[in-house]
Design a protein around this motif. Structure first.
Motif, PDB file in Angstrom:
ATOM      1  N   LYS A 161       0.843  -1.191   0.000  1.00 16.99           N
ATOM      2  CA  LYS A 161       0.000   0.000   0.000  1.00 16.99           C
ATOM      3  C   LYS A 161       0.885   1.250   0.000  1.00 16.99           C
ATOM      4  N   GLY A 162       0.609   2.147  -0.899  1.00 18.61           N
ATOM      5  CA  GLY A 162       1.384   3.383  -0.974  1.00 18.61           C
ATOM      6  C   GLY A 162       2.678   3.269  -1.756  1.00 18.61           C
ATOM      7  N   TYR A 163       2.913   2.115  -2.409  1.00 22.23           N
ATOM      8  CA  TYR A 163       4.139   1.956  -3.212  1.00 22.23           C
ATOM      9  C   TYR A 163       4.069   2.860  -4.427  1.00 22.23           C
ATOM     10  N   TRP A 164       5.127   3.606  -4.665  1.00 27.56           N
ATOM     11  CA  TRP A 164       5.256   4.481  -5.837  1.00 27.56           C
ATOM     12  C   TRP A 164       6.739   4.671  -6.107  1.00 27.56           C
ATOM     13  N   ARG A 165       7.159   4.377  -7.324  1.00 26.01           N
ATOM     14  CA  ARG A 165       8.569   4.499  -7.653  1.00 26.01           C
ATOM     15  C   ARG A 165       8.758   5.282  -8.948  1.00 26.01           C
ATOM     16  N   ASP A 166       9.631   6.272  -8.867  1.00 27.05           N
ATOM     17  CA  ASP A 166      10.105   6.968 -10.057  1.00 27.05           C
ATOM     18  C   ASP A 166      11.333   6.202 -10.533  1.00 27.05           C
ATOM     19  N   VAL A 167      11.221   5.547 -11.673  1.00 22.43           N
ATOM     20  CA  VAL A 167      12.326   4.726 -12.183  1.00 22.43           C
ATOM     21  C   VAL A 167      13.057   5.486 -13.294  1.00 22.43           C
ATOM     22  N   GLY A 168      13.292   6.766 -13.050  1.00 21.96           N
ATOM     23  CA  GLY A 168      13.852   7.639 -14.078  1.00 21.96           C
ATOM     24  C   GLY A 168      15.355   7.619 -14.201  1.00 21.96           C
ATOM     25  N   THR A 169      16.052   6.875 -13.344  1.00 20.45           N
ATOM     26  CA  THR A 169      17.494   6.726 -13.474  1.00 20.45           C
ATOM     27  C   THR A 169      17.817   5.240 -13.599  1.00 20.45           C
ATOM     28  N   LEU A 170      18.996   4.937 -14.134  1.00 22.76           N
ATOM     29  CA  LEU A 170      19.384   3.534 -14.264  1.00 22.76           C
ATOM     30  C   LEU A 170      19.432   2.847 -12.900  1.00 22.76           C
ATOM     31  N   GLY A 171      19.911   3.569 -11.881  1.00 24.37           N
ATOM     32  CA  GLY A 171      19.997   2.992 -10.543  1.00 24.37           C
ATOM     33  C   GLY A 171      18.630   2.665  -9.964  1.00 24.37           C
ATOM     34  N   SER A 172      17.665   3.604 -10.087  1.00 21.63           N
ATOM     35  CA  SER A 172      16.330   3.353  -9.546  1.00 21.63           C
ATOM     36  C   SER A 172      15.586   2.302 -10.366  1.00 21.63           C
ATOM     37  N   TYR A 173      15.825   2.283 -11.667  1.00 20.96           N
ATOM     38  CA  TYR A 173      15.222   1.280 -12.546  1.00 20.96           C
ATOM     39  C   TYR A 173      15.709  -0.118 -12.159  1.00 20.96           C
ATOM     40  N   TYR A 174      16.998  -0.225 -11.933  1.00 23.37           N
ATOM     41  CA  TYR A 174      17.586  -1.511 -11.541  1.00 23.37           C
ATOM     42  C   TYR A 174      17.085  -1.929 -10.158  1.00 23.37           C
ATOM     43  N   ALA A 175      17.050  -0.977  -9.220  1.00 21.99           N
ATOM     44  CA  ALA A 175      16.617  -1.294  -7.859  1.00 21.99           C
ATOM     45  C   ALA A 175      15.173  -1.795  -7.838  1.00 21.99           C
ATOM     46  N   ALA A 176      14.312  -1.195  -8.659  1.00 15.98           N
ATOM     47  CA  ALA A 176      12.919  -1.637  -8.727  1.00 15.98           C
ATOM     48  C   ALA A 176      12.833  -3.073  -9.247  1.00 15.98           C
ATOM     49  N   HIS A 177      13.700  -3.440 -10.182  1.00 16.12           N
ATOM     50  CA  HIS A 177      13.721  -4.815 -10.675  1.00 16.12           C
ATOM     51  C   HIS A 177      14.225  -5.785  -9.605  1.00 16.12           C
ATOM     52  N   MET A 178      15.208  -5.361  -8.830  1.00 17.71           N
ATOM     53  CA  MET A 178      15.704  -6.237  -7.777  1.00 17.71           C
ATOM     54  C   MET A 178      14.634  -6.455  -6.702  1.00 17.71           C
ATOM     55  N   ASP A 179      13.742  -5.478  -6.521  1.00 14.27           N
ATOM     56  CA  ASP A 179      12.609  -5.694  -5.624  1.00 14.27           C
ATOM     57  C   ASP A 179      11.662  -6.731  -6.218  1.00 14.27           C
ATOM     58  N   VAL A 180      11.421  -6.646  -7.525  1.00 12.57           N
ATOM     59  CA  VAL A 180      10.498  -7.566  -8.185  1.00 12.57           C
ATOM     60  C   VAL A 180      10.945  -9.021  -8.021  1.00 12.57           C
ATOM     61  N   VAL A 181      12.248  -9.284  -8.086  1.00  9.20           N
ATOM     62  CA  VAL A 181      12.735 -10.669  -8.031  1.00  9.20           C
ATOM     63  C   VAL A 181      12.987 -11.159  -6.612  1.00  9.20           C
ATOM     64  N   SER A 182      12.870 -10.290  -5.627  1.00  4.98           N
ATOM     65  CA  SER A 182      13.123 -10.703  -4.252  1.00  4.98           C
ATOM     66  C   SER A 182      12.047 -11.678  -3.782  1.00  4.98           C
ATOM     67  N   PRO A 183      12.338 -12.502  -2.770  1.00  4.14           N
ATOM     68  CA  PRO A 183      11.356 -13.501  -2.310  1.00  4.14           C
ATOM     69  C   PRO A 183      10.020 -12.891  -1.887  1.00  4.14           C
ATOM     70  N   LEU A 184      10.047 -11.715  -1.267  1.00  6.04           N
ATOM     71  CA  LEU A 184       8.817 -11.058  -0.846  1.00  6.04           C
ATOM     72  C   LEU A 184       8.872  -9.591  -1.304  1.00  6.04           C
ATOM     73  N   PRO A 185       8.614  -9.344  -2.582  1.00  9.41           N
ATOM     74  CA  PRO A 185       8.738  -7.979  -3.100  1.00  9.41           C
ATOM     75  C   PRO A 185       7.726  -7.032  -2.469  1.00  9.41           C
ATOM     76  N   ILE A 186       8.103  -5.759  -2.382  1.00 10.31           N
ATOM     77  CA  ILE A 186       7.176  -4.771  -1.844  1.00 10.31           C
ATOM     78  C   ILE A 186       6.012  -4.568  -2.816  1.00 10.31           C
ATOM     79  N   PHE A 187       6.339  -4.446  -4.108  1.00 12.33           N
ATOM     80  CA  PHE A 187       5.288  -4.249  -5.109  1.00 12.33           C
ATOM     81  C   PHE A 187       4.801  -5.605  -5.593  1.00 12.33           C
ATOM     82  N   ASN A 188       3.507  -5.852  -5.414  1.00  6.28           N
ATOM     83  CA  ASN A 188       2.933  -7.157  -5.715  1.00  6.28           C
ATOM     84  C   ASN A 188       2.373  -7.187  -7.138  1.00  6.28           C
ATOM     85  N   LEU A 189       3.104  -7.834  -8.048  1.00  4.08           N
ATOM     86  CA  LEU A 189       2.631  -7.955  -9.421  1.00  4.08           C
ATOM     87  C   LEU A 189       1.477  -8.948  -9.534  1.00  4.08           C
ATOM     88  N   TYR A 190       1.203  -9.691  -8.481  1.00  5.81           N
ATOM     89  CA  TYR A 190       0.206 -10.759  -8.531  1.00  5.81           C
ATOM     90  C   TYR A 190      -1.118 -10.354  -7.891  1.00  5.81           C
TER      91      TYR A 190
END
Length: 412
Positions: A259-288
């Motif tokens: 709840k309340g997740y919002w990411r500006d993925v406007g830099t390579l670092g933030s873009y990469y970090a958001a992907h590392m969250d997606v692949v983590s065992p319990l990601p903050i942002f729930n794609l499901y």
């Protein structure tokens, strides 16, 4: 205005995305792939249509071919009730110049508002990752009587100098007193002194008020014709601006964690970090979250496949495998593999984002890297292992990442 106002949604998708180069060398920022099967614009469009707003225009400008193609092929609405998602390129309707800013993009596209005759216009950006029910923001906007409402997310006061900050009226925290651009000494919120409200780049306007504001701004000397920098402050000066606190938004299927997740993925670092969250065992942002789906299309791809090859078993952990992926006796860890990626025998992919059609040859190593579409890593080659060697090959090395652009060739 009727009890159920007519709403037109406008998605601002003309962003150049210079900080995401080379991923934006051949595409607009909203068309940049994310989490394997999505484009960044899919999040904005999914939020809009899930909110019940089915008349949507997408204003495009910069290198928009792949963006236009994706919107046209993916976002096909039933026309029986007049529903549509329509990409609209810059058309030079008011002069021989392209969009001068986000406010000017609206001004040059006023024909869309005049043709549709909405009561309310929802204006959203196209390059953030989040879920939001805009109908709740519209309801608050109508009840407030304001001409403009700005969506805002709470941020630590120590980060205020990185955002456009909304200073609220102390006795009426839903009214905007001042719009501050990256302030160094802001005042905290009345109910949370250690936080400030940062603009999310999403707005709700009374249609007539928006038309009047962008028309007046078009002839204002010194204006940069920007929504956040010029249009909204004009509403603030006339005491016609309200703020919508993102923490109040309740999305079906959301958990306390996302709840309340919002990411500006406007830099390579933030873009990469958001992907590392997606692949983590319990990601903050729930794609499901199937109650508030993110819609997209990835074409006629077969299922993903993981097999042994040459006597080597494949090992895959903490990875997103998109349709069409084949891992043949390779190792994949903490990585996102987009459609039609192939990882060969004995190859290793770790902490990386591989976009459509990437091939990793037998025995190759890819580590802490972003590889854009169709990159071919030769057998036995290494990327992300030796930063100086990567630079010598002409690869971008930044913030511990090695990045290859679309179709970039690995030198022999």
């Amino acid at each position: 205005m009727s009890a159920r106002p007519k709403v037109l949604a406008i998605v601002l998708a003309g962003g150049e995305g210079k900080r995401l180069m080379p991923l934006t060398a051949d595409r607009a920022k909203p068309a940049v792939p994310f989490a394997g099967i999505y484009r960044l614009i899919d999040f904005a469009l999914s939020n809009v249509v899930n909110s019940g707003y089915l008349q949507v225009v997408v204003l495009t400008q910069y290198k928009s071919h792949s963006l236009d193609r994706h919107v046209t092929q993916t976002w096909r609405m039933s026309t029986m009730l007049g529903n549509y998602v329509a990409p609209v390129p810059a058309q030079q309707r008011v002069g021989k110049h392209w969009y001068l800013g986000s406010g000017d993009a609206i001004y040059q596209s006023l024909n869309l508002i005049k043709d549709e005759k909405p009561d309310i216009v929802v204006v959203v950006g196209a390059d953030h990752v989040y879920r939001m029910d805009f109908s709740q923001m519209v309801d608050q906007h109508v009840a407030s009587g304001a001409g403009c409402t700005v969506a805002a997310i709470r941020q630590p006061i120590g980060l205020a100098d990185q955002f456009g900050v909304i200073d609220v009226v102390p006795d009426d925290p839903r009214r905007i007193r001042e719009f501050l651009e990256k302030p160094t000494d802001p005042t905290g919120l009345p109910d949370s002194p250690h936080e400030v409200l940062a603009s999310m780049g999403n707005y709700v306007f009374d249609a007539e008020a928006l038309v009047e504001a962008v028309t007046r701004d078009s002839t204002t000397d010194g204006s940069k014709h920007d929504m956040g920098g010029d249009i909204v402050p004009a509403f603030v000066r006339r005491d016609q601006a309200a703020v919508y606190d993102y923490q109040d938004n309740v999305v079906p299927g959301a958990t306390e964690r996302d709840k309340g997740y919002w990411r500006d993925v406007g830099t390579l670092g933030s873009y990469y970090a958001a992907h590392m969250d997606v692949v983590s065992p319990l990601p903050i942002f729930n794609l499901y979250n199937f109650d508030w789906p993110i819609y997209t299309s990835y074409g006629p791809q077969p299922p993903a496949k993981v097999v042994a090859a040459g006597g080597r078993e494949s090992h895959v952990d903490e990875a997103v495998l998109s349709p069409g992926v084949v891992v043949s006796g390779g190792h994949v860890n903490r990585s996102v593999l987009s459609p039609a990626v192939h990882v060969g025998q004995g190859a290793s992919v770790d902490g990386s984002v591989l976009m459509n059609g990437v091939t990793v040859g037998a025995g190759a190593v890819v580590r802490n890297a972003i590889l854009d579409k169709n990159v071919v890593v030769p057998p036995g080659a290494e990327i992300g292992v030796d930063a100086e060697a990567d630079r010598a090959r002409g690869f971008l090395v930044e913030d511990g990442l090695t990045v290859l652009g679309k179709d970039q060739v690995f030198p022999g």
